[in-house]
Write a protein that holds these residues in place. Structure first.
Motif, PDB file in Angstrom:
ATOM      1  N   ALA A 288      -4.049  -8.089  -6.557  1.00  0.00           N
ATOM      2  CA  ALA A 288      -4.868  -7.642  -7.493  1.00  0.00           C
ATOM      3  C   ALA A 288      -4.970  -6.106  -7.542  1.00  0.00           C
ATOM      4  N   GLY A 289      -4.867  -5.427  -6.399  1.00  0.00           N
ATOM      5  CA  GLY A 289      -4.883  -3.898  -6.375  1.00  0.00           C
ATOM      6  C   GLY A 289      -3.726  -3.416  -7.113  1.00  0.00           C
ATOM      7  N   MET A 290      -2.638  -3.794  -6.543  1.00  0.00           N
ATOM      8  CA  MET A 290      -1.091  -3.495  -7.360  1.00  0.00           C
ATOM      9  C   MET A 290      -1.238  -3.748  -9.058  1.00  0.00           C
ATOM     10  N   GLY A 291      -1.768  -4.855  -9.266  1.00  0.00           N
ATOM     11  CA  GLY A 291      -1.812  -5.125 -10.639  1.00  0.00           C
ATOM     12  C   GLY A 291      -2.781  -4.130 -11.523  1.00  0.00           C
ATOM     13  N   SER A 292      -3.689  -3.848 -11.075  1.00  0.00           N
ATOM     14  CA  SER A 292      -4.761  -3.071 -11.684  1.00  0.00           C
ATOM     15  C   SER A 292      -4.308  -1.408 -11.690  1.00  0.00           C
ATOM     16  N   ASP A 293      -3.517  -1.170 -10.646  1.00  0.00           N
ATOM     17  CA  ASP A 293      -2.998   0.214 -10.447  1.00  0.00           C
ATOM     18  C   ASP A 293      -1.674   0.515 -11.558  1.00  0.00           C
ATOM     19  N   LEU A 294      -0.867  -0.558 -11.512  1.00  0.00           N
ATOM     20  CA  LEU A 294       0.145  -0.090 -12.538  1.00  0.00           C
ATOM     21  C   LEU A 294      -0.311  -0.325 -13.936  1.00  0.00           C
ATOM     22  N   PHE A 295      -1.159  -1.058 -14.204  1.00  0.00           N
ATOM     23  CA  PHE A 295      -1.931  -1.264 -15.633  1.00  0.00           C
ATOM     24  C   PHE A 295      -2.435   0.018 -15.641  1.00  0.00           C
ATOM     25  N   GLY A 296      -3.178   0.782 -15.068  1.00  0.00           N
ATOM     26  CA  GLY A 296      -3.835   2.379 -15.138  1.00  0.00           C
ATOM     27  C   GLY A 296      -2.735   3.202 -15.439  1.00  0.00           C
ATOM     28  N   ALA A 537       7.899  -2.219  -1.029  1.00  0.00           N
ATOM     29  CA  ALA A 537       7.917  -0.803  -0.700  1.00  0.00           C
ATOM     30  C   ALA A 537       8.547  -0.173  -2.077  1.00  0.00           C
ATOM     31  N   ILE A 538       9.583  -0.546  -2.601  1.00  0.00           N
ATOM     32  CA  ILE A 538      10.260  -0.261  -4.081  1.00  0.00           C
ATOM     33  C   ILE A 538       9.173   0.024  -4.990  1.00  0.00           C
ATOM     34  N   GLY A 539       8.253  -1.019  -5.194  1.00  0.00           N
ATOM     35  CA  GLY A 539       7.289  -1.263  -6.177  1.00  0.00           C
ATOM     36  C   GLY A 539       6.124   0.076  -5.833  1.00  0.00           C
ATOM     37  N   LYS A 540       5.804   0.148  -4.672  1.00  0.00           N
ATOM     38  CA  LYS A 540       4.840   1.481  -4.197  1.00  0.00           C
ATOM     39  C   LYS A 540       5.702   2.735  -4.782  1.00  0.00           C
ATOM     40  N   GLY A 541       7.241   2.811  -4.706  1.00  0.00           N
ATOM     41  CA  GLY A 541       7.714   4.068  -4.839  1.00  0.00           C
ATOM     42  C   GLY A 541       7.683   4.503  -6.461  1.00  0.00           C
ATOM     43  N   PHE A 542       7.772   3.154  -7.258  1.00  0.00           N
ATOM     44  CA  PHE A 542       7.738   3.297  -8.733  1.00  0.00           C
ATOM     45  C   PHE A 542       6.328   3.642  -8.995  1.00  0.00           C
ATOM     46  N   ALA A 543       5.404   3.255  -8.461  1.00  0.00           N
ATOM     47  CA  ALA A 543       3.797   3.491  -8.770  1.00  0.00           C
ATOM     48  C   ALA A 543       3.477   5.047  -8.482  1.00  0.00           C
ATOM     49  N   ILE A 544       4.219   5.236  -7.205  1.00  0.00           N
ATOM     50  CA  ILE A 544       4.020   6.686  -7.192  1.00  0.00           C
ATOM     51  C   ILE A 544       4.613   7.784  -7.973  1.00  0.00           C
ATOM     52  N   GLY A 545       6.003   7.504  -8.010  1.00  0.00           N
ATOM     53  CA  GLY A 545       6.967   8.394  -9.043  1.00  0.00           C
ATOM     54  C   GLY A 545       6.151   8.456 -10.401  1.00  0.00           C
ATOM     55  N   LEU A 728      -1.383   2.807   6.412  1.00  0.00           N
ATOM     56  CA  LEU A 728      -0.748   4.071   5.848  1.00  0.00           C
ATOM     57  C   LEU A 728      -0.075   3.393   4.447  1.00  0.00           C
ATOM     58  N   LYS A 729       0.627   2.161   4.689  1.00  0.00           N
ATOM     59  CA  LYS A 729       1.296   1.495   3.595  1.00  0.00           C
ATOM     60  C   LYS A 729       0.663   0.702   2.673  1.00  0.00           C
ATOM     61  N   ASP A 730      -0.557   0.351   3.094  1.00  0.00           N
ATOM     62  CA  ASP A 730      -1.233  -0.453   2.136  1.00  0.00           C
ATOM     63  C   ASP A 730      -2.655  -0.301   1.744  1.00  0.00           C
ATOM     64  N   THR A 731      -3.322   0.955   2.360  1.00  0.00           N
ATOM     65  CA  THR A 731      -4.366   1.529   1.823  1.00  0.00           C
ATOM     66  C   THR A 731      -4.319   3.019   1.544  1.00  0.00           C
ATOM     67  N   SER A 732      -4.105   3.907   2.237  1.00  0.00           N
ATOM     68  CA  SER A 732      -4.011   5.097   1.761  1.00  0.00           C
ATOM     69  C   SER A 732      -2.905   5.487   0.907  1.00  0.00           C
ATOM     70  N   GLY A 733      -1.565   5.214   1.308  1.00  0.00           N
ATOM     71  CA  GLY A 733      -0.623   5.511   0.581  1.00  0.00           C
ATOM     72  C   GLY A 733      -0.783   5.170  -0.889  1.00  0.00           C
TER      73      GLY A 733
END
Length: 765
Positions: A288-296, A537-545, A728-733
């Protein structure tokens, strides 16, 4: 300026058709997943199909024909689904109150820009023309904010629903082979990816058409009002990411520390009281968090591009097809991702464990290669051969092939960031193996190696982002950066499918363990989960980039909208903003880390209490009280998500009102520069520690076997590293990328108010 090959009518047909195809494809994938029956479901009758849905599910490879296993899977799935649904509903009630309050704030602040006047006013960028009153922009911005928020919430909720629907089905399919289980998990991820991409596009397109009926030729006002859509999407994502992240990690840390380290029982053992809360957390945080994040991210990059385009030749000359070029990129992206998905599910079948990770990596490569062709096609048919782009007060001439390169450079930068992330977080490569090796001498060396890996993993992604910024800005100013971000997000449906696959596989493994299925099935689900960890982790890299590019594009739109000609770092107003902005990600990380720590503390105490006071729990003759642990996680995350959320939402308002737009531009630049670095290193450090632990547990190589087995000193050191890395990997980052985007989009929405009434302190002195 030239005409476009694609007519306005053609564009108005193409965009909704692509969105509807995306929704239809996701529903078809969901139908295929639903053919796997769980518990008391009635099996669908259908002809034999290549992916083997008609084979008897109850036939275990070991010859066990046990209906109880299926029944247990169904019960566990229901418990996870109920926990996730009740948490999200509780969270949405709190967030709903915030949403209404913030919507009123937007209306009052933006309406007051012109003293709530209902008269037309001269346009900001062309005073010879008249534009709609500020009050209208205030009203429409409020509506688009609410639309963005609701779309974001629905995206996250639907993703969670399909994930909890698919987890037990993946477990049951694992009895027939790893390939069958992979297909169910991947199809389920695709349902979420395509629903989100298509919904985001369709709602935005319909909103633009409806707003256009009122605004008519005033495109400047129209697209300024649309920016509220991005703000709504991201503000919901912030609470989803932070609340979900605290929930999942409080449960995970509590379950691991007491279960694995103190009691020496396996992960996801049904005797562990926190095990249901842990599995619920995977769905509310990672799905749910990742979905809303990438939609944003998607909504904001589209809004940033549209704002800049509306004051460029596209908007001035009312060229609708060229104006909606960002939406056309996303439309073609849906078609490209659809074709890419078929490669994983239909064209090539995964038959062995070693084929899982390559299959997921091929998804990224195929979608990027096909999308490059798609972008070239869209740039050719939807753009005039030459046009001008607004560049801080002057119009810069740009050719259509240059814009194609801007989108392309963003797209390929995303792929590079994805692969660098994979290199640093997958246990197939030396960095993670070195971290695992350092566990020989205890947890301290493991932590040192892990932190060093995270810092080092920042280097190449930052160069990739820097090069794409330089290239795209050189060609097409801030508009170039906005479309580069869109390029990175154009394959969002595939990216999300890969990302959602991870938590679904993780849950499937948990259900197999809790239902008491055989060791061989647990091995298969572990293999799926290990690949899912890397892809997450790749998905988080995309989201941050993409967040870095998006926030820079929003920053450019804000500077244009607030009528700042230059941002001079040497002026004290800007420099103090830079310093404060660079500090904010640390303050925010401290809040979220401490929240996880204090919630985990309560969880550890509760799990210990149950092990000590419930007779027969360790022997497996008594059942633990799962509900109390679920309640601890829910209460803690709801309470703890408010301070970090308030920090992010209030900072731009306080700085803009008290110190003005110049200081605010410094704050935005500072938070972007420091936030990206911390986000990448935190995500990769946590991912590396997690996979180092899994490397030791799997014992697949000679080196790994010298460190293992489970329960050895090296393994215990690895578990501690993994536990430190969890928040680190699932909350703050992952929450940091929302911080940098959200502050930028909020500043853009309130820019007219800050420019008119801001800087109160400096006006006094």
């Amino acid at each position: 300026m030239g005409v476009t090959i694609l007519t306005d009518l053609g564009m108005e047909i193409l965009i909704p058709i692509c969105a509807v195809i995306g929704i239809a494809f996701s529903l078809f994938q969901w139908y295929l997943v639903s053919k796997v029956t769980v518990g008391t479901d009635k099996p669908h009758s259908s002809g034999d199909d290549k992916n083997g849905y008609t084979e008897s599910l109850i036939e275990e490879e070991e010859g066990i024909n046990d209906h109880n296993v299926v029944q247990k899977c169904a019960e566990i799935q229901n418990a996870i689904s109920e926990g996730a649904t009740s948490f999200l509903f509780t969270m949405y009630q709190y967030v709903g109150v915030f949403m209404v309050a913030f919507a009123i704030l937007i209306f009052v602040f933006l309406g007051s820009v012109d003293g709530f006047s209902t008269k037309d006013q001269p346009c900001t960028y062309d005073s010879t023309r008249t534009c709609k009153p500020a009050l209208a922009t205030a009203g429409f911005s409020t509506i688009s904010f609410l639309l963005g928020a609701v779309t974001s919430v629905v995206s996250g909720f639907l993703g969670m629903k399909i994930a909890t629907y698919a987890n037990a089905r993946t477990t049951l399919e694992a009895r027939k082979g790893v390939g069958k289980a992979f297909i169910v998990a991947f199809r389920s991820g695709a349902v979420m990816g395509f629903l989100l991409a298509a919904n985001g596009l369709l709602v935005l397109f319909i909103t633009i058409l409806l707003f256009k009926m009122y605004y008519g030729d005033d495109w400047e006002g129209l697209f300024e009002a649309i920016t509220g859509y991005g703000l709504g999407g991201s503000s919901m994502a912030l609470f989803g990411r932070v609340g979900g992240g605290i929930y999942t990690k409080a449960a995970d840390v509590g379950a691991d520390l007491v279960g694995k380290v103190e009691r020496n029982i396996p992960e996801d053992d049904p005797r562990n009281p926190a095990v249901i809360a842990d599995n619920v957390g995977d769905n509310v945080g990672d799905i749910a968090g990742m979905g809303s994040d990438l939609f944003g991210s998607y909504a904001e990059s589209s809004c940033a591009a549209l704002v800049v385009a509306s004051i460029s030749s596209f908007g001035v000359n009312h060229e609708l097809t060229a104006m909606l070029y960002p939406l056309l990129i996303s439309s073609v992206g849906i078609l490209v991702c659809l074709l890419t998905t078929l490669f994983a599910t239909d064209f090539f079948e995964v038959k062995a464990v070693k084929e899982i990770e390559p299959a997921l990596k091929k998804q990224l490569i195929i979608s990027t290669a096909l999308m490059t062709i798609g972008i070239a096609f869209v740039s050719w048919i939807a753009l005039p051969s030459t046009f001008t782009i607004f560049n801080f007060g002057v119009q810069k001439e740009v050719k259509n092939w240059q814009l194609f390169l801007c989108v392309g450079v963003g797209l390929w930068a995303g792929l590079i960031i994805g692969f660098v992330t994979e290199y640093y977080t997958s246990n197939a490569y030396s960095p993670v193996q070195d971290v695992a090796d350092s566990c020989r001498t205890g947890a301290a060396t493991n932590v040192i190696f892990g932190l060093a890996l995270g810092y080092k993993s920042v280097i190449i992604p930052i160069f990739a982002i820097a090069i794409s910024i330089f290239v795209s800005f050189s060609f097409a100013a801030m508009y170039g950066i906005a479309v580069a971000a869109l390029g990175m997000l154009s394959t969002i449906a595939t990216g999300l499918a890969i990302d959602a696959y991870g938590p679904i596989s993780d849950n499937a493994g948990g259900i197999a363990e809790m239902a008491g299925m055989s060791h061989r099935i647990r091995e298969r689900t572990d293999a799926l989960d290990a690949a899912g960890n890397t892809t997450a982790a790749i998905g988080k890299g995309f989201a941050i980039g993409s967040a870095a590019l998006v926030s820079l594009a929003l920053f450019g739109a804000f500077v244009s909208r607030a009528a700042i000609s230059t941002v001079d770092v040497l002026t004290p107003k800007v420099f103090i903003g830079l310093l404060v902005g660079a500090m904010l990600p640390y303050w925010f990380s401290a809040m979220t880390m401490k929240s996880v720590g204090s919630a985990a503390l309560k969880m550890v105490e509760e799990v210990r209490r149950q092990f000590n006071t419930i007779p027969g729990l360790m022997e497996g003759t008594a059942k633990p009280d799962y509900a109390t642990c679920v309640k601890i996680s829910t209460d803690a995350s709801i309470k703890e998500m408010i301070p970090p959320g308030a920090l992010v939402m209030l900072t731009p308002l306080i700085v803009g009102i008290l110190f003005g737009v110049e200081t605010l531009s410094g704050v935005l630049a500072g938070s972007l520069v420091s936030g990206v670095q911390i986000a990448i290193s935190a995500s990769n450090t946590g991912g590396a520690w997690d996979n180092a632990k899994k490397y030791i547990e799997a014992g697949a190589s000679e080196h790994a076997r010298t460190l293992g087995p489970k329960g050895s000193d090296a393994h215990k050191a690895a578990v501690i590293g993994d536990t430190v890395g969890d928040p680190l990997k699932d909350t703050s980052g992952p929450s940091l990328n929302i911080l940098i985007k959200l502050m930028a989009v909020e500043s853009l929405v309130f820019a007219p108010f800050f420019a008119t009434h801001g800087g109160l302190l400096f006006k006094l002195f």
